[in-house]
Every structure is written in structure tokens, then in C-alpha cells.
Write a protein that holds these residues in place. Sequence first.
Motif, PDB file in Angstrom:
ATOM      1  N   TYR A 115      10.239 -35.093 -43.157  1.00 17.05           N
ATOM      2  CA  TYR A 115      11.210 -35.276 -42.069  1.00 17.05           C
ATOM      3  C   TYR A 115      11.992 -33.989 -41.803  1.00 17.05           C
ATOM      4  O   TYR A 115      12.500 -33.778 -40.716  1.00 17.05           O
ATOM      5  CB  TYR A 115      12.245 -36.372 -42.402  1.00 17.05           C
ATOM      6  N   PHE A 116      12.121 -33.172 -42.841  1.00 14.30           N
ATOM      7  CA  PHE A 116      13.058 -32.055 -42.769  1.00 14.30           C
ATOM      8  C   PHE A 116      12.877 -31.108 -41.568  1.00 14.30           C
ATOM      9  O   PHE A 116      13.856 -30.811 -40.873  1.00 14.30           O
ATOM     10  CB  PHE A 116      13.048 -31.264 -44.086  1.00 14.30           C
ATOM     11  N   PHE A 119      14.713 -31.309 -38.164  1.00 13.79           N
ATOM     12  CA  PHE A 119      16.122 -30.974 -38.000  1.00 13.79           C
ATOM     13  C   PHE A 119      16.358 -29.495 -37.760  1.00 13.79           C
ATOM     14  O   PHE A 119      17.467 -29.084 -37.440  1.00 13.79           O
ATOM     15  CB  PHE A 119      16.920 -31.431 -39.228  1.00 13.79           C
ATOM     16  N   TRP A 176       8.759 -36.905 -38.660  1.00 10.12           N
ATOM     17  CA  TRP A 176       9.815 -37.595 -37.936  1.00 10.12           C
ATOM     18  C   TRP A 176       9.262 -38.704 -37.052  1.00 10.12           C
ATOM     19  O   TRP A 176       9.781 -39.810 -37.004  1.00 10.12           O
ATOM     20  CB  TRP A 176      10.585 -36.569 -37.117  1.00 10.12           C
ATOM     21  N   ILE A 179       8.392 -42.207 -38.380  1.00  6.40           N
ATOM     22  CA  ILE A 179       9.423 -43.212 -38.689  1.00  6.40           C
ATOM     23  C   ILE A 179       9.279 -44.448 -37.800  1.00  6.40           C
ATOM     24  O   ILE A 179       9.395 -45.578 -38.259  1.00  6.40           O
ATOM     25  CB  ILE A 179      10.837 -42.617 -38.521  1.00  6.40           C
TER      26      ILE A 179
ATOM     27  N   TYR B 269      21.561 -31.863 -44.474  1.00  8.79           N
ATOM     28  CA  TYR B 269      20.366 -32.720 -44.447  1.00  8.79           C
ATOM     29  C   TYR B 269      20.366 -33.866 -45.464  1.00  8.79           C
ATOM     30  O   TYR B 269      20.100 -35.012 -45.095  1.00  8.79           O
ATOM     31  CB  TYR B 269      19.101 -31.870 -44.585  1.00  8.79           C
ATOM     32  N   ILE B 272      22.601 -36.578 -44.119  1.00 11.19           N
ATOM     33  CA  ILE B 272      22.370 -37.192 -42.816  1.00 11.19           C
ATOM     34  C   ILE B 272      21.029 -37.892 -42.687  1.00 11.19           C
ATOM     35  O   ILE B 272      20.864 -38.751 -41.842  1.00 11.19           O
ATOM     36  CB  ILE B 272      22.500 -36.170 -41.663  1.00 11.19           C
ATOM     37  N   GLN B 273      20.079 -37.556 -43.535  1.00 13.59           N
ATOM     38  CA  GLN B 273      18.717 -38.068 -43.374  1.00 13.59           C
ATOM     39  C   GLN B 273      18.697 -39.588 -43.181  1.00 13.59           C
ATOM     40  O   GLN B 273      18.122 -40.117 -42.243  1.00 13.59           O
ATOM     41  CB  GLN B 273      17.886 -37.688 -44.597  1.00 13.59           C
ATOM     42  N   PHE B 276      20.047 -40.777 -39.822  1.00 12.61           N
ATOM     43  CA  PHE B 276      19.117 -40.518 -38.740  1.00 12.61           C
ATOM     44  C   PHE B 276      17.996 -41.529 -38.738  1.00 12.61           C
ATOM     45  O   PHE B 276      17.612 -42.058 -37.703  1.00 12.61           O
ATOM     46  CB  PHE B 276      18.534 -39.113 -38.873  1.00 12.61           C
TER      47      PHE B 276
END
Lengths: 301, 287
Positions: A115-116, A119, A176, A179, B269, B272-273, B276
Motif C-alpha cells: 500500500y505504501f 501515498f 492500493w 483494497i 504512514y 494513517i494506513q 485510509f
Amino acid sequence: MQAHWRRIAKYKYLYLLLLPGFAWYLVYKYLPMYGVIIAFKDFNFGKGIWDSPWVGWKHFDFLFGYPDFYRIVKNTILINVYELLFSFPAPIILALLLNELKNLAFKRSIQTIVYFPHFLSWVVFGGIVIQLLSPNDGLVNQLRELFGWGSVHYMTQSDYFRPIIIGSLILKETGWLAIIYLAALSAIDPEQYEAATIDGATRMQKLVHVTLPGIRNTIVILLILKIGNMMDYGFEQIYVMYNPTVYDVGDVLSTYIYRVGLQDAQFSLTTAIGLFQSVIGFFLIWGANRLAQRFSDNSIW
Amino acid sequence: MSKKIQPGNAVIGAVLIGFAFMTFMPFYYVIMASISDPARIREGELLLWPQGLDLTAYTIILQNERFITSFGNTLARTGLGLAINLSLQLTFAYALSKRYLPGQKFFMIFTIITMLFNGGIIPTYLVVKGTGLIDTIWALVIPAAISTWNVILLKSFFENIPASLEESARIDGANDLSIFARIYLPLSTASIATIGLFIAVQHWNTYMDAVIYINTASKQVLQIFLRDMVVQLEMAAVLGDMGVVNETSSLSVRTASIFLVALPIIIVYPFIQRYFVKGVMLGAVKG
């Protein structure tokens, strides 16, 4: 009439809360829609939107006879087709794989890592990609040198541009986007799996007959939205990763509109391009929706 | 739980680890390159760990005037953006969540239409120019102040709060403003935090608006600084025209800038992960 006003007075505070947002939408969303009429005018700053002279279809006539226009439309569509073929399925596959994991700690660790990059900004991520592919000191070329293959300047060669764009998109966003599919997967009734197990279904059969039908609606909806976006590709990614040597394949509608429209002050011409883009986009999403309605029971409206 | 690992699971695990490695490795490489001795990287030493710790690049950037002003500008747009965007979205979404409000349906359609149609880059630019925002920090805050997507999320949060709370407050003589401020806002702190984080990260990361609306270097944002740094230094390195930074330290300076711009995101991060993911899940269910 009086009763009407009394009703409004009763809700005066709610209208007060609504007002700033409403005004914002009028100015920054609806006024630009009105501004689209400059596609049919020769816009000039002194006269403003309304008083600039009407020129009818002049800008469209020009565009349809202009080779650059076909090139950027083709670039935009091609990058989107590549995205649809290679990037669109990736999060589905990732979600299906993650869904098979029984070890929650392992699953969570993988999720945290994938996911990182979402961002990070495109400047950061694109910058990393450019760095890795650098001909002087990038990791990829160092590895090539190690094997004696000689270094390649990836970022300035048109052949590599689209694969690099789609490859970096996959690395950055796949986790992402998975999800949404994971949410759909978690909504599948566990009893269906139990029933399938009792009937002696193999893992593959469960995937085909329980899991995939369970996320079919989500796939169809995201597909419709993706098709509606085929005329648009993210400015932020392209603007970091392209350079004049790859304009022939890298220039898409949004970057072209910015360069020619704002830097060369071709306001009316580029507004015409934008309008063309929106109209095609609207028909694409409408058509995809119609197809989805015909062949399955879901649609976005 | 001493079950034998099935071959299928081993393959799945390996594919996932491979993908996670590919996502993480580039970032790790950049961090290692930024703190290593530039000369040794140029000789082609591979970076699984730092090669001769050297933090010169960081001191160069942290003393760079353009970095400092850009950092300040991005911080300012993020702070202002968070305050203004969040208040506009909260108030608008709250009013929209009241289905009994006369005209609610009209306002809803009015809002949704903007998701289907938009004026495009140039007409929006003309409006931003017409409202006098060009080349000011407000151009980075106002034109994108409301995300319709966020409004729909917030509206559904508000709709899920039981109406009985509102009714009993009304019996006690509270008006709509105090119901909003004293009942709805305190009950939705988690949702507000989620949307607030969306907005803050967006402001930190985005730069298309700065490309279009900001002309003065001293007003430019951090992402543009980084773009110039990475893309232009890279091109300069290719062309052999390095100016102040010599060729050996260019790699460290580029990678260190990348790391510094990403640093605030890295720091938040872990916190907040979860928010989100919740936000997206909610959006997915509602959508």
C-alpha cells in the motif's frame, strides 16, 4: 408564498451551512463549464469570455486536419489501453492471492508494504524510477554493466516510454487498488465456501465458482469507470516522467493542453481539445454502462 | 497448527513476497544511495547496505534556500488547505445529509453533475485567474477546496448518526448550528480524521495546480523543487553540464531530496494506513 418563506426560514441555519459550498461549486465547477464556450470563440483576455468573438467550429476544423492532434489522441488512448491490459488486472490478482493467505501477520505485512507507494507523490515515485534507470549511476544500468551489456538511456527512448509508465503505475498503485477487491472478497458469505468444500470442490473450483462471481460486480463497475477514463491519463505521472525526447509517444491530452494552452496561450484551441475529450469520455462511459446492463445485471446508474 | 505447507500456498507466498520486494526495493535503494559515499556508488558497488556513511548531501539540501522556502510553502498550503477544505466539506456535507431540507434533492444533483462534467484545464484556469488567485497560495487551496467524493463519504457518515439524537436536542431548544457543532461533529471525529488525512496527504503530494497557477519561484511548492532537482540534474548529468553540484555528489543530492520530500509521508504512514483503508472500504461499500 408566505408559507414557502416560512419553511425556508425554519431551515435558515442549514441553508447557511450549505451556502459556502454551494457558492464554491457555482464559481469553481459551474463557471468553468460555462467557460467551455470559448472553444467556439477566439478568446482574448481583454474582451473576456462573453465578449470574445464567436467563430463557430473553426478550432475543431483546424484540429481535425492537424497531425499533432491525432498523435496526442493516439498516445492517450494507447497508454490507457496498455493500462487496461496490464495494470487493471493486477490488483484483482493481488487481492485474490492475498485472500488465499491464512497467516494474518504475513498478510498484514505484505499489505503494509504494497500500500505504501500509493501515498508517495508522483514526483517522488517517478524520481525514484528515473534514478533507477539513470544511464550513469542507476541500479539497472549498473547491473547491465556487470553483465557486460552496456548501459541504456531508458528515459530518452520512445520505445521504452510506455512500458516504463505502465510498469511504474503497476508498482505504485496495485496494492492500493486491491483494497476495493479485498472489501468485496470479505463480503462473500463463508457458508458458500463451506458448502463448496462439502461438495468436494477443489481450491481452483472454489475460485472459479464462488470467489470470482463474488467480486464480479466490483470488477464490472471499475471496468466501466476505467473505460470512461480512456481519454484521460494522469498529468502528474506523465509530467514528471516525460521529456522532449519522448514527446512523440509521451505527450497526452492533458500535458499537451497545458503546454500549448497555457505556455503558448492557445486558450480557445486547447479548450476545444478538452471539450472533445469530455464528449468522447462521456460516450465511452455511457456505452460501457449500456453494455454492462445488457450482459450483466449491474451498471453504475 | 503443525500442518504441512501446501505447494499452492508456497507459490502464492513466493509471488507475494516477490511483488512486495519489487515495490519496496527501489525505495530502499534510494535511501541507501542518499547516505552512502557517492564515489563508491559510481564505481558500481551495489547497495544492500550503506557504503561508507556520508551525509553531506543532506546538509547541502537542508541549507539550500529554495528547499527551505518550498518546504515552507508546502507546509502552509497543507495547513491552510486542511482547515479550509475540511470546513467547507463538513458544512456542505452536513446540510446535504438532511433529506428533509427543502431542495435537498436539487442540491444533491447539483453536486453529482460535477462528477460527470467539468470545464477542463483551460476554462478552470480562466476562472482562477478571474477570481484573482493566480500566483498566490490561495490558488493551491481554493480551486480544489471541495472533493465531491469526500462530500459523499461525509454525508453518509452523518446519515448513519441516529436521528433521535437530533430530535431530542431540538426539543431542548438547540438550533441546527449547535446540533451540528455539539452533536454531529464530536460523534464523527474518526471520520473527520480520515477525511482530514486524505486532504493533508493530497496537499503534500499534488503539484499539477502549482505547475499551472504559480509562476514565481519563491512561491513554488516542494514537489516542484524535487521535480527540478531530479529531472534537471538527471538531464544535466546526461549532458555533462553540472554547474554547482559535481557529478559524483549529484546522485546523493538527488536521492537525498527524494527521501526528504517523502519523509513526512513515511512518518505518518504507520498511523494513517488503517484510516485510509477504512475510508476506501466505506467508499467501496457505498459506491
